[in-house]
Design an enzyme around this catalytic site. Structure first.
Site, PDB file in Angstrom:
ATOM      1  N   SER A  32       0.865  -1.181   0.000  1.00 30.46           N
ATOM      2  CA  SER A  32       0.000   0.000   0.000  1.00 30.46           C
ATOM      3  C   SER A  32       0.897   1.225   0.000  1.00 30.46           C
ATOM      4  CB  SER A  32      -0.874  -0.009   1.258  1.00 30.46           C
ATOM      5  OG  SER A  32      -1.469   1.248   1.492  1.00 30.46           O
ATOM      6  N   TYR A  84      -1.302  -1.394  10.931  1.00 30.09           N
ATOM      7  CA  TYR A  84      -1.526  -1.637   9.507  1.00 30.09           C
ATOM      8  C   TYR A  84      -0.440  -0.993   8.656  1.00 30.09           C
ATOM      9  CZ  TYR A  84      -3.597  -1.357   4.864  1.00 30.09           C
ATOM     10  OH  TYR A  84      -3.807  -1.432   3.500  1.00 30.09           O
TER      11      TYR A  84
END
Length: 265
Positions: free
Chosen positions: A145, A158
């Site tokens: 990401s 995360y």
């Protein structure tokens, strides 16, 4: 019927029942690759498998596994070895996140997240890359990401897990040069998917009212980059600019900016 040149090659995709994982599987199916679809959502996999087999004339095997369980990678690998199925391309797409102050978020959820986002990816890669090197051919696509490029207040675990995936992928890509095995890491920005609802991100400044890339667009960028043996791909000009900014700007400033984007409106 699609081109048959890839019909003997097999691709394993984790998190294949929806979102980017599903779209990646579709691109492979369209180009004639056989598939192994892995997801904890056992309800959707048979329907997807039937659809791909009917449309593209390929073989599709489904495996229902929860990658937050530590034994799952070994169980997947063992099952395929017992059936003499060779994996030519590994797509580590499965992952999830949560939102909130680290002091308040649920530890059990975060430990499961680390198991899926970090440990399972590392474990599956270790198991399959040895066979790939031995065979002199293979491709690995890890889905990270743009979160990988900066610290992420309100999604601390995360963001850190995605930073691991980026670093890990770049390192082993270097190690595998000359072996016939390539590693690509896909780093999308915010993407249209159920992710934002499940993590509680839907009402944050980053997401609410924003036009996001579709999962199909992200998957297409990842697919073509994998085929060209690119190491790092950040889809979208805006995402590329933000990723570069995060690299050069003071880290404390970056953390403050990310915090403001992650806060609920």
């Amino acid at each position: 019927m699609n081109p048959t040149k890839n019909i003997q090659q097999t691709v394993l995709v984790t998190g294949a029942a929806s979102g980017i994982g599903y779209e990646l599987a579709y691109f492979f199916a369209h180009d004639g690759y056989n598939l192994i679809l892995v997801d904890k959502n056992g309800a959707e996999l048979p329907r997807i498998a039937d659809d791909f087999q009917l449309k593209f004339g390929i073989k599709v095997k489904t495996i229902v596994k929860d990658l937050s369980i530590s034994t799952s990678p070994t169980e997947i690998f063992t099952e395929l070895q017992q059936e003499s199925i060779r994996v030519d391309i590994l797509v580590n797409n499965a992952g999830f996140g949560n939102h909130g102050l680290f002091a308040n978020t649920d530890l059990t959820t975060e430990l499961k997240m680390l198991q899926v986002n970090i440990v399972a990816i590392t474990h599956l890669t270790k198991l399959f890359v040895r066979e790939m090197v031995k065979n002199g051919y293979g491709k690995i696509l890890n889905v990270a990401s743009t979160a990988a490029f900066q610290p992420g207040p309100l999604m601390a675990v995360y963001f850190a897990s995605k930073a691991y995936i980026l670093s890990f992928s770049e390192a082993i890509a270097n190690e595998l040069e000359g072996t016939g095995v390539s590693v690509t890491v896909l780093c999308p920005g915010p993407t249209e998917s159920p992710f934002h609802q499940t993590t509680g991100m839907a009402d944050t400044s980053l997401v609410k009212g924003k036009k996001m890339m579709t999962a199909k667009t992200v998957a297409e960028a990842g697919y073509h980059s994998l085929m060209r043996n690119k190491t790092v791909i950040v889809p979208g000009l805006k995402n590329k600019i933000l990723a570069e900014f995060a690299r050069v700007a003071p880290r404390k400033l970056v953390a403050k900016i990310v915090r403001s984007m992650q806060e609920v409106r």
